[in-house]
Enzyme design. Structure first.
Site, mmCIF file in Angstrom:
data_model
loop_
_atom_site.group_PDB
_atom_site.id
_atom_site.type_symbol
_atom_site.label_atom_id
_atom_site.label_comp_id
_atom_site.label_asym_id
_atom_site.label_seq_id
_atom_site.Cartn_x
_atom_site.Cartn_y
_atom_site.Cartn_z
ATOM 1 N N ARG A 1 -30.824 98.188 42.774
ATOM 2 C CA ARG A 1 -31.220 96.779 42.649
ATOM 3 C C ARG A 1 -30.643 95.963 43.802
ATOM 4 O O ARG A 1 -29.474 96.077 44.144
ATOM 5 C CB ARG A 1 -30.722 96.227 41.314
ATOM 6 C CG ARG A 1 -31.028 94.730 41.089
ATOM 7 C CD ARG A 1 -29.851 93.859 41.442
ATOM 8 N NE ARG A 1 -30.045 92.469 41.034
ATOM 9 C CZ ARG A 1 -29.229 91.478 41.359
ATOM 10 N NH1 ARG A 1 -28.145 91.722 42.087
ATOM 11 N NH2 ARG A 1 -29.457 90.246 40.973
ATOM 12 N N VAL A 2 -31.447 95.136 44.412
ATOM 13 C CA VAL A 2 -30.969 94.214 45.449
ATOM 14 C C VAL A 2 -31.203 92.799 44.944
ATOM 15 O O VAL A 2 -32.273 92.502 44.399
ATOM 16 C CB VAL A 2 -31.717 94.439 46.782
ATOM 17 C CG1 VAL A 2 -31.340 93.381 47.802
ATOM 18 C CG2 VAL A 2 -31.421 95.834 47.322
ATOM 19 N N GLY A 3 -30.218 91.936 45.115
ATOM 20 C CA GLY A 3 -30.341 90.556 44.655
ATOM 21 C C GLY A 3 -30.701 89.608 45.788
ATOM 22 O O GLY A 3 -31.214 90.005 46.832
ATOM 23 N N ASP A 4 -30.398 88.343 45.572
ATOM 24 C CA ASP A 4 -30.758 87.304 46.546
ATOM 25 C C ASP A 4 -29.799 87.244 47.726
ATOM 26 O O ASP A 4 -30.169 86.765 48.807
ATOM 27 C CB ASP A 4 -30.764 85.934 45.867
ATOM 28 C CG ASP A 4 -29.380 85.581 45.294
ATOM 29 O OD1 ASP A 4 -28.789 86.439 44.602
ATOM 30 O OD2 ASP A 4 -28.896 84.466 45.551
ATOM 31 N N THR B 1 -20.357 86.213 43.329
ATOM 32 C CA THR B 1 -20.689 86.257 44.745
ATOM 33 C C THR B 1 -19.806 85.291 45.530
ATOM 34 O O THR B 1 -19.369 84.287 44.982
ATOM 35 C CB THR B 1 -22.162 85.836 44.887
ATOM 36 O OG1 THR B 1 -22.945 86.869 44.304
ATOM 37 C CG2 THR B 1 -22.586 85.617 46.305
ATOM 38 N N THR C 1 -25.099 81.268 44.722
ATOM 39 C CA THR C 1 -24.554 82.221 43.754
ATOM 40 C C THR C 1 -25.260 81.981 42.433
ATOM 41 O O THR C 1 -25.463 80.837 42.034
ATOM 42 C CB THR C 1 -23.028 82.057 43.575
ATOM 43 O OG1 THR C 1 -22.621 82.872 42.465
ATOM 44 C CG2 THR C 1 -22.597 80.630 43.333
ATOM 45 N N GLY C 2 -25.649 83.059 41.766
ATOM 46 C CA GLY C 2 -26.319 82.885 40.487
ATOM 47 C C GLY C 2 -27.216 84.049 40.156
ATOM 48 O O GLY C 2 -27.123 85.116 40.780
ATOM 49 N N THR C 3 -28.065 83.835 39.166
ATOM 50 C CA THR C 3 -29.005 84.885 38.736
ATOM 51 C C THR C 3 -29.933 85.214 39.896
ATOM 52 O O THR C 3 -30.906 84.506 40.143
ATOM 53 C CB THR C 3 -29.838 84.368 37.553
ATOM 54 O OG1 THR C 3 -29.391 83.086 37.168
ATOM 55 C CG2 THR C 3 -29.751 85.271 36.382
ATOM 56 N N GLY C 4 -29.619 86.316 40.570
ATOM 57 C CA GLY C 4 -30.270 86.603 41.844
ATOM 58 C C GLY C 4 -31.779 86.621 41.780
ATOM 59 O O GLY C 4 -32.456 86.112 42.682
HETATM 60 N N1 ASP Z 1 -26.549 86.236 43.193
HETATM 61 C C1 ASP Z 1 -25.841 87.477 42.973
HETATM 62 C C2 ASP Z 1 -26.835 88.579 42.719
HETATM 63 O O1 ASP Z 1 -27.785 88.346 42.006
HETATM 64 C C3 ASP Z 1 -24.892 87.426 41.832
HETATM 65 C C4 ASP Z 1 -23.855 86.360 41.910
HETATM 66 O O2 ASP Z 1 -24.102 85.291 42.479
HETATM 67 O O3 ASP Z 1 -22.771 86.581 41.374
HETATM 68 O O4 ASP Z 1 -26.629 89.673 43.179
#
Ligand code: ASP
Length: 316
Positions: free
Chosen positions: A209-212, A181, A232-235
């Site tokens: 799927r929608v993330g954070d 991200t 950025t990370g595990t959404g």
């Molecule tokens: N946070 C993003 C998501 O979960 C992924 C990422 O940070 O690379 O969609």
């Protein structure tokens, strides 16, 4: 005098120096440097934090090294679904789009939602129709595809896992597992904060799927009375912990410093739920924090009158 500053990230993940070619690493560093320098110029000319973060994320989307815009990761179904959000700390106005596949720059669509719609979050075909009606050019669905990302999907598709974009081999970050991200935060000369985040999501994610990243308070937040944050990370974990807003809330209600609040989210809250990643944050005084709990995070920043600093690993 306000300490105007811009910071950007290009995702966090399992970075391994041993798998990195020096030339590839240099490409990342150069891109980060140039994008920070462009944002620095906007701020130096008296431009708004909102314009600086919009421009920085637009440039990060345009660079295929990063998982946003062109170069975005693939879903399990072999498509691209992009998410982006932006927030103005001065007005608390926000705009976001999720699950878009035909807009070259999702961050510009999010900015249009902020400026020209009464809503905060538009999804899918409706978001795309709105963006086109606002003058953004539509692109074909395969516009975002790159051979590298397709190879990445094929490596992980049968594993039944999703992968953060920067986590594998061959680039500074393990490409199959990195959190690619992108995002930007800024404080302008007028004392206003803004934040923006954009992503292709996670490799091999389920379509739909929608993330954070497009969720205000989870992957993006800005308020002049506290802080601007891009994650950025595990959404899923950043969503469940409202990570970006948690930083703001700790500062506002518990009187914590920027360093304390960001460290608590990234080093305590997120790992407790088995999440990984990082964030960039700037407070109303121009203090910066760029913490991450993964091996590294592509990042850079510059104060208006300072040098451009760029780093990937923990130590540089
Ligand atoms: N946070 C993003 C998501 O979960 C992924 C990422 O940070 O690379 O969609």
């Amino acid at each position: 005098m306000t300490r105007a500053v811009i910071a950007i990230h290009g995702g966090a993940g399992a970075l391994s120096r041993s798998t990195t070619s020096a030339a590839r690493e240099q490409q990342y560093r150069q891109q980060l440097h140039d994008i920070v320098a462009a944002g620095q110029q906007i701020l130096a000319a008296g431009g708004s934090a909102l314009d600086a973060v919009t421009d920085a994320v637009r440039r990060l989307e345009a660079c295929p090294l990063f998982n946003a815009g062109r170069g975005a990761v693939f879903t399990h179904q072999g498509t691209h679904e992009l998410d982006a959000s932006i927030m103005d700390g001065r007005t608390l106005q926000a705009g976001a789009v999720a699950g878009v596949s035909h807009i070259e720059h999702p961050i510009l669509a999010a900015r249009k939602v902020l400026e020209a719609s009464p809503h905060v979050l538009l999804i899918g075909a409706g978001a795309e129709a709105f963006a086109v009606a606002q003058g953004l050019e539509p692109v074909a669905a395969d516009f975002f595809s790159t051979p590298e990302r397709l190879a990445q999907l094929l490596r992980v598709r049968d594993s039944n896992t999703t992968q953060l974009d920067h986590d594998a081999a061959a680039t500074p970050l393990d490409e199959d597992r990195k959190l690619g991200t992108v995002g930007a935060v800024a404080l302008d000369l007028h004392g206003n904060l803004a934040a923006a985040t954009s992503t292709g999501g996670m490799t091999n994610k389920q379509a739909g799927r929608v993330g954070d990243s497009p969720l205000i308070g989870a992957g993006c937040y800005a308020s002049n009375d506290s802080v601007a944050v891009s994650c950025t990370g595990t959404g899923e974990v950043f969503m469940r912990t409202l990570a970006a807003y948690d930083v703001a809330a700790q500062m506002k209600y518990a009187g914590r410093s920027l360093q304390q609040a960001t460290a608590s989210v990234i080093h305590d809250t997120i790992p407790e739920l088995e999440g990984s990643g990082g964030l960039i944050a700037v407070d109303a005084q121009g203090n910066l924090a760029l913490p991450f709990n993964s091996e590294g995070m592509y990042r850079g920043f510059a104060y208006v009158e300072g040098a451009v600093e760029v780093a990937i690993y923990r130590d540089s």
